[in-house]
Design a protein around this motif. Structure first.
Motif, mmCIF file in Angstrom:
data_model
loop_
_atom_site.group_PDB
_atom_site.id
_atom_site.type_symbol
_atom_site.label_atom_id
_atom_site.label_comp_id
_atom_site.label_asym_id
_atom_site.label_seq_id
_atom_site.Cartn_x
_atom_site.Cartn_y
_atom_site.Cartn_z
ATOM 1 N N GLN A 243 -54.414 41.670 51.310
ATOM 2 C CA GLN A 243 -53.513 40.515 51.316
ATOM 3 C C GLN A 243 -52.049 40.540 51.245
ATOM 4 O O GLN A 243 -51.291 40.161 51.864
ATOM 5 N N ILE A 244 -51.952 41.386 50.257
ATOM 6 C CA ILE A 244 -50.402 41.871 49.872
ATOM 7 C C ILE A 244 -49.784 42.876 51.184
ATOM 8 O O ILE A 244 -48.763 42.317 51.589
ATOM 9 N N LYS A 245 -50.552 43.516 51.427
ATOM 10 C CA LYS A 245 -50.078 44.387 52.968
ATOM 11 C C LYS A 245 -49.882 43.095 54.008
ATOM 12 O O LYS A 245 -48.897 43.349 54.504
ATOM 13 N N GLN A 246 -50.769 42.388 54.297
ATOM 14 C CA GLN A 246 -50.382 41.272 55.372
ATOM 15 C C GLN A 246 -49.418 40.366 55.049
ATOM 16 O O GLN A 246 -48.449 40.171 56.137
ATOM 17 N N ALA A 247 -49.320 40.048 53.702
ATOM 18 C CA ALA A 247 -48.001 39.318 53.540
ATOM 19 C C ALA A 247 -46.693 40.024 53.834
ATOM 20 O O ALA A 247 -45.866 39.359 54.169
ATOM 21 N N ALA A 248 -46.733 41.143 53.249
ATOM 22 C CA ALA A 248 -45.633 42.182 53.466
ATOM 23 C C ALA A 248 -45.070 42.105 55.006
ATOM 24 O O ALA A 248 -44.177 42.092 55.468
ATOM 25 N N VAL A 249 -46.107 42.334 55.683
ATOM 26 C CA VAL A 249 -45.977 42.663 57.208
ATOM 27 C C VAL A 249 -45.456 41.276 57.689
ATOM 28 O O VAL A 249 -44.527 41.448 58.642
#
Length: 336
Positions: free
Chosen positions: A53-59
């Motif tokens: 989720q953190i990765k998707q939010a960052a992207v």
């Protein structure tokens, strides 16, 4: 700083978490006894985000920021050429002067009057000028002082304004400070107009004071050396007031705000508690009332359709009209 904003945007702070817990509590009572009895439940944080989720939010945030940078008319952009080389494309705004960190440009839409111009950082700073560092503020102050002297020689006063409606980097536009000159006799009445308009703005009941005085007492900044010339003394005062002035020590970049400078030593600010009720053209509307200008000038001015050559021609005409060359502080950078 920009990377940190992108990484933390959208994440809930402890205050936001507490506010969310209180909003869900239908029995909440704003007294110490209730808060103490339910402190564990009110301070309970939602489940931490997973790494995915953190990765998707960052992207998602990175794409949003890249899209904003690509569409920003105030930013310099690098464009790829057919031969593989890159070309630096100037902003869509007519450029008056370019410093190391800050530039002076003309509006891309119909100006309120002939002297209307904009001070903006060269690097994309989303939203508030309070995010700028001391070196950037030194250059902002240099432009302010030069414009004040230039228009004062013509018997005019100047009002500088900044409006920050959103604090989210992906929604906030390029930070900018508008400069609008006017006859000196009307410039003296402008603080009263702004005071009256700010008192009537937003909701009737607000958590913050309607008007925040950001004026700096200049006596503390006056050099004690009796041999210092008046011009040097005034320069020192203005520089210190702008760099460590009341505006930077009083307002915050974490909340939307409006601020107007009437001189380098400060002015008045207003925290925008409800952006939906605060029009982005508020400052221009107040000045339009002072100058008896129609609503079309400040509400939704027409965008000027100009080629690059036409923008350069408009900038050159502005420089000649106001004698900018005599006051341009950026000429010192060419000599270094």
């Amino acid at each position: 700083m920009a990377r940190l904003e992108r990484e933390t945007e959208g994440e809930d702070t402890a205050d936001q978490e507490l506010a969310a817990q209180i909003a869900k509590d239908s029995r909440f009572s704003n007294d110490l006894e209730y808060i103490d009895d339910n402190s564990e439940r009110l301070s309970r944080r939602r489940q931490e985000k997973t790494s995915e989720q953190i990765k998707q939010a960052a992207v998602r945030d990175y794409k949003a920021m890249e899209g904003m940078l690509d569409s920003c008319d105030m930013c310099f952009k690098q464009t790829e050429q057919a031969d593989g080389s890159s070309l630096l494309k100037p902003p869509s705004y007519p450029m008056i002067a370019l410093g190391n960190r800050v530039c002076l440009m003309l509006p891309i839409r119909e100006p309120m009057n002939d002297g209307h111009c904009i001070i903006a950082p060269i690097e994309h700073v989303a939203g508030s000028s309070l995010k700028c560092d001391d070196d950037t503020w030194d250059e902002i102050g240099n432009f302010m002082k030069c414009l004040l002297r230039m228009f004062a020689a013509r018997g005019q006063g100047v009002v500088f304004m900044e409006t920050v409606i959103s604090t989210r980097p992906s929604k906030a536009g390029h930070c900018s400070i508008e400069c609008i000159p006017m006859p000196m006799n009307k410039a003296q009445d402008v603080p009263g107009y702004f005071r009256e308009s700010l008192l009537a703005s937003d909701d009737e009941w607000s958590q913050h004071r309607k008007i925040i005085d950001t004026t700096v007492k200049t006596e503390a900044a006056v050099p004690k050396d009796g041999d210092v010339k008046d011009q040097d003394r005034n320069h020192f005062q203005a520089r210190e007031a702008i760099r460590r002035g009341g505006f930077r020590n009083t307002m915050t970049a974490k909340m939307p705000y409006f601020h107007a400078w009437f001189d380098p030593y400060g002015g008045m600010g207003h925290v925008i508690e409800n952006p939906e009720l605060f029009p982005p053209w508020f400052g221009r509307e107040v000045i339009a009332g002072v100058l008896d200008l129609p609503p079309t000038v400040y509400r939704k001015p027409r965008r000027l359709k100009e080629s690059h050559d036409q923008r350069c021609e408009r900038a050159d005409e502005w420089k000649k009209q106001f004698g900018w060359k005599r006051y341009d502080w950026t000429k010192m950078l060419e000599q270094e």
